[in-house]
Each structure stands twice: as structure tokens, then as C-alpha cells.
Design a protein around this motif. Structure first.
Motif, PDB file in Angstrom:
ATOM      1  N   UNK A 166       0.801  -1.198  -0.106  1.00  0.00           N
ATOM      2  CA  UNK A 166      -0.045  -0.053  -0.056  1.00  0.00           C
ATOM      3  C   UNK A 166       0.903   0.978  -0.011  1.00  0.00           C
ATOM      4  N   UNK A 167       0.406   2.345  -0.823  1.00  0.00           N
ATOM      5  CA  UNK A 167       1.131   3.671  -0.804  1.00  0.00           C
ATOM      6  C   UNK A 167       1.034   4.308   0.302  1.00  0.00           C
ATOM      7  N   UNK A 168      -0.191   3.968   1.171  1.00  0.00           N
ATOM      8  CA  UNK A 168      -0.748   4.791   2.195  1.00  0.00           C
ATOM      9  C   UNK A 168       0.311   4.364   3.536  1.00  0.00           C
ATOM     10  N   UNK A 169       1.236   3.526   3.461  1.00  0.00           N
ATOM     11  CA  UNK A 169       2.180   3.250   4.446  1.00  0.00           C
ATOM     12  C   UNK A 169       3.803   3.710   4.058  1.00  0.00           C
ATOM     13  N   UNK A 170       4.624   3.655   4.930  1.00  0.00           N
ATOM     14  CA  UNK A 170       6.129   4.077   4.609  1.00  0.00           C
ATOM     15  C   UNK A 170       6.651   2.671   4.697  1.00  0.00           C
ATOM     16  N   UNK A 171       6.339   1.692   4.519  1.00  0.00           N
ATOM     17  CA  UNK A 171       7.066   0.329   4.722  1.00  0.00           C
ATOM     18  C   UNK A 171       7.197  -0.343   3.317  1.00  0.00           C
ATOM     19  N   UNK A 172       6.578   0.417   2.256  1.00  0.00           N
ATOM     20  CA  UNK A 172       6.799  -0.264   0.891  1.00  0.00           C
ATOM     21  C   UNK A 172       8.102   0.145   0.082  1.00  0.00           C
ATOM     22  N   UNK A 173       8.457  -0.922  -0.753  1.00  0.00           N
ATOM     23  CA  UNK A 173       9.399  -0.468  -1.596  1.00  0.00           C
ATOM     24  C   UNK A 173       8.982  -0.910  -3.139  1.00  0.00           C
ATOM     25  N   UNK A 205      19.590   5.972  -0.277  1.00  0.00           N
ATOM     26  CA  UNK A 205      19.435   4.551  -0.385  1.00  0.00           C
ATOM     27  C   UNK A 205      18.022   4.309  -0.656  1.00  0.00           C
ATOM     28  N   UNK A 206      17.216   5.126  -0.189  1.00  0.00           N
ATOM     29  CA  UNK A 206      15.585   4.778   0.009  1.00  0.00           C
ATOM     30  C   UNK A 206      14.609   5.567  -1.088  1.00  0.00           C
ATOM     31  N   UNK A 207      15.519   5.822  -2.251  1.00  0.00           N
ATOM     32  CA  UNK A 207      14.765   6.515  -3.248  1.00  0.00           C
ATOM     33  C   UNK A 207      13.941   5.397  -4.103  1.00  0.00           C
ATOM     34  N   UNK A 208      12.487   5.530  -4.125  1.00  0.00           N
ATOM     35  CA  UNK A 208      11.659   4.894  -4.955  1.00  0.00           C
ATOM     36  C   UNK A 208      11.010   5.568  -6.091  1.00  0.00           C
ATOM     37  N   UNK A 221       9.004  12.410 -19.825  1.00  0.00           N
ATOM     38  CA  UNK A 221       8.115  11.590 -19.024  1.00  0.00           C
ATOM     39  C   UNK A 221       8.109  12.173 -17.624  1.00  0.00           C
ATOM     40  N   UNK A 222       7.135  11.835 -16.844  1.00  0.00           N
ATOM     41  CA  UNK A 222       6.723  12.194 -15.589  1.00  0.00           C
ATOM     42  C   UNK A 222       6.754  10.987 -14.741  1.00  0.00           C
ATOM     43  N   UNK A 223       7.034  11.190 -13.327  1.00  0.00           N
ATOM     44  CA  UNK A 223       6.886  10.010 -12.654  1.00  0.00           C
ATOM     45  C   UNK A 223       6.848  10.671 -10.826  1.00  0.00           C
ATOM     46  N   UNK A 224       6.664   9.837  -9.889  1.00  0.00           N
ATOM     47  CA  UNK A 224       6.770  10.090  -8.550  1.00  0.00           C
ATOM     48  C   UNK A 224       8.078   9.559  -8.142  1.00  0.00           C
ATOM     49  N   UNK A 225       8.659  10.348  -7.400  1.00  0.00           N
ATOM     50  CA  UNK A 225       9.776   9.856  -6.493  1.00  0.00           C
ATOM     51  C   UNK A 225       9.745  10.016  -5.261  1.00  0.00           C
ATOM     52  N   UNK A 226       9.910   9.002  -4.234  1.00  0.00           N
ATOM     53  CA  UNK A 226       9.787   9.086  -2.894  1.00  0.00           C
ATOM     54  C   UNK A 226      11.282   9.077  -2.201  1.00  0.00           C
ATOM     55  N   UNK A 227      11.463   9.972  -1.230  1.00  0.00           N
ATOM     56  CA  UNK A 227      12.706   9.723  -0.373  1.00  0.00           C
ATOM     57  C   UNK A 227      12.483  10.429   1.029  1.00  0.00           C
ATOM     58  N   UNK A 228      13.120  10.194   1.922  1.00  0.00           N
ATOM     59  CA  UNK A 228      13.158  10.687   3.174  1.00  0.00           C
ATOM     60  C   UNK A 228      11.545  11.151   3.608  1.00  0.00           C
ATOM     61  N   UNK A 229      10.697  10.197   3.452  1.00  0.00           N
ATOM     62  CA  UNK A 229       9.435  10.622   3.854  1.00  0.00           C
ATOM     63  C   UNK A 229       8.678  11.497   2.776  1.00  0.00           C
TER      64      UNK A 229
END
Length: 352
Positions: A166-173, A205-208, A221-229
Motif C-alpha cells: 500500500x502507498x498509504x504506508x511507509x513500509x513499501x518498496x 538509499x531509500x529512493x523509490x 516523461x513524468x513520475x513520482x519519486x519518494x525519499x526521506x518520507x
């Protein structure tokens, strides 16, 4: 097994008897596993391919039928075959497409993601032609979550959950891949792209990455990147293999057919049950507009046309999900267009 008569000695000692029993159990287990695998492979083959008469023949709205797990289509909204009753619509549904967990298409081809459950789940990324016949299959570890095809059909992208669900949590990769059908070049993971945030090269190291959407030139192109919360909208360049962050709090972008706006989900609450709201971003002015849909949408919305967005929400009456549409300018009223559907994509017709 030897028969034992009263008064006679057992020809097998204790260890030998144990060995015989173990061998029998293994033989039976092996046969059962072989049968199950054979049945599974046979069923998979039966479900994979579309019916001979089912193809990408727009204009139509294609989607995954949640009851059968197969791709279906119906006339687009506004077609005379679509009957409207208040905020709800209904239309003749044509089934017979391939079995997919996620689906997306252009006029000339499609991408089908199929989950294969197990101790280590994996996903088949299946490239389909206009007749929805399989052209290529790529196996990746993880659970399918996002699929996109560029307007030309050349560029494909998919995202899988490596851990969590789930994208609603911070435990995914996540792991996001990009495939260029013209060259055959496959980028198995976007994590090595040269990323710039706030004007500086960024490494962590936490980039998704997830939720890729392609421009008409098949380069931008466009995309989402997640890092450091935090989550960022990034604009990428295929030729340079670079990406730069444009703004925060943007997830699952979807570029409009005229390439001027991005639909996305924005986090508006810490409530895990309803964290997001749909917005549209004007790429010229960078102005955000909240849409009329008040429900939390955990989907990468698809543009039906330059004025309308389609997306999935949890379904009613026990259905897994329904497909809804809403105007892209913030006005109007959301309405159901497919009961028991997900992964919507509008197909205009064969490319010329």
C-alpha cells in the motif's frame, strides 16, 4: 508392501520400513505437485490469450473486468449506446480480453501485468499487439501496481511492489521499469537515473519511483519519486537519462492527451483510510485544481479525453472496484461508468 502372516518374521527391519514409507510419501507428494503445476499452467494458458475476435478496436473504453479478471470494453461515455440514469451510467460490455491484474493500452498495443502469487510473488509484464496477442514476456519479482503505455505505443512502463502492499504506508518498496519497444532496450529499475532535487544532484538509499507517464515525443516523461518520507513530481528525459524534481506531494501523475496538464493524487490527510484527493496541475502556470471527486482515490487516473478523467474506486454491492469519471477542470459531478471494473483506458481507434 509384503504381506505378513501370523507366525512369520517381518522381512523388513524398522529402518527399512521407515525408508519405504518416506519414499511413498515423497512419490505421492511429487505427483500431486506435478499435477497442480500442470493444471495451473494449463489454466494460465487458457486465461492468458484474448478471444480471436477481441482486439484494440476503438473508440472504446477498455478496462479490467473484476468478476472475470479479463480485459473488457464498452462504448465511451457520450456514445448513444451508453444509458445515463442520474449520476450512474451503463453500457453494453464486451468481454473476451486477456487475463490481467493491471492493463493499459494505446491504439497499437497494450501492456498486461499478471501477478503470480507465491512465497516470493512475481509479476509477468506481457507486451501485446493490437490483436492482443503476446509479443514478449518479462518476469519481475514483486506485486503489480501500475502500468502505462505511451500514446505511440513505443514506450512501456510498469511498477511493482517489492515489499508491502500500500502507498498509504511507509513500509513499501517499489521497482519501476521502462521498455522501449523500438530499440528493445529495457531499463529494469529507474533507481539509477541521475536525479536532481532543489537544483543539486541527489543520492539516497531509500529512493523509490512509480507511476510513469509519457509525453507524445516518447522522450519526456513524468513520475513520482519518494525519499526521506517525501514525494516529488519529477520530469525525466530518456535520451539524457536524467530527472529533476518539480514540486512536492505529487503521486501517480498522468499526462493529458494535449500534454499540457497532469492529473495526480495529492496527500491531504494522515488518515490511512482516506489520505488522497485528485488534482490537476497546469504545467504552464503550475497551478493546482482540486477535482470534484471527494473520495480518496488510490489510482493512477487515466484521461478519457482532454476534459475527462477515469479512475477506480472500491466497488459497491461487494464488487472489487468500479470505474468512475469526473471533469478535469474541477466542475461537475463524479459518476460510475463501469460497475465491477478497474484499469480504465480510452482507445480512440487504430493508429494511421
Amino acid at each position: 508392501m509384503s504381506a505378513r502372516f501370523p507366525g512369520t518374521a517381518n522381512p523388513l527391519g524398522p529402518r527399512a520400513r521407515i525408508a519405504v514409507v518416506v519414499a511413498a510419501v515423497l512419490l505421492l507428494a511429487g505427483g500431486s505437485v506435478g499435477y497442480v503445476m500442470h493444471a495451473q499452467q494449463r489454466a494460465e494458458g487458457e486465461r492468458t490469450e484474448a478471444d480471436a475476435s477481441f482486439a484494440l478496436t476503438g473508440p472504446a473504453l477498455y478496462f479490467r473486468d473484476t468478476a472475470s479478471g479479463r480485459v473488457a470494453h464498452q462504448p465511451p461515455a457520450g456514445n448513444p449506446e451508453v444509458r445515463t440514469a442520474g449520476a450512474r451510467t451503463s453500457a453494453a460490455r464486451t468481454t473476451g480480453g486477456p487475463a490481467c491484474d493491471r492493463f493499459y493500452a494505446s491504439e497499437d498495443g497494450a501492456l498486461c501485468l499478471r501477478a503470480r502469487p507465491g512465497v516470493l510473488p512475481k509479476t509477468y509484464a506481457i507486451v501485446l499487439d493490437r490483436q492482443l496477442r503476446e509479443k514478449r514476456r518479462i518476469t519481475v519479482p514483486g506485486v503489480p501496481t501500475r502500468a502505462r503505455v505511451s500514446a505511440s505505443g513505443r514506450m512501456l512502463s510498469w511498477t511493482v511492489f517489492a515489499t508491502g502492499d500500500s502507498y498509504a504506508t511507509t513500509s513499501f518498496s517499489t521497482r519501476t521499469a521502462i521498455l522501449d519497444l523500438r530499440t528493445g532496450y529495457l531499463i529494469k529499475s529507474m533507481e539509477n537515473i541521475q536525479l536532481t532535487i532543489d537544483g543539486a544532484r541527489y543520492h539516497a538509499p531509500d529512493v523509490n519511483y512509480w507511476g510513469v507517464t509519457f509525453a507524445r515525443d516518447d522522450n519526456r516523461f513524468y513520475a513520482t519519486v519518494s525519499t526521506k518520507g517525501r514525494t516529488y513530481l519529477v520530469e525525466g528525459n530518456m535520451r539524457d537519462w536524467t530527472a529533476k524534481a518539480l514540486r512536492q506531494n505529487v503521486e501517480c501523475p498522468s499526462l493529458s492527451p494535449d500534454n499540457t496538464r497532469l492529473a495526480f493524487k495529492k496527500k491531504v490527510s494522515d488518515d490511512a483510510a482516506a489520505p488522497w484527493r485528485l488534482y490537476v496541475l497546469d504545467l504552464r502556470t503550475m497551478r493546482e485544481t482540486p477535482l470534484a471527486e471527494q473520495h480518496s482515490v488510490d489510482d493512477q487516473a487515466a484521461w478519457v479525453d482532454d476534459d475527462t478523467l477515469a479512475y477506480a474506486l472500491p466497488g459497491g454491492s461487494g464488487r472489487g472496484s468500479d470505474v468512475w469519471t469526473v471533469p478535469a477542470d474541477g466542475t461537475g459531478t463524479p459518476r460510475v461508468v463501469v460497475e465491477g471494473g478497474s484499469s480504465p483506458v480510452a482507445v480512440a481507434g487504430p493508429a494511421r
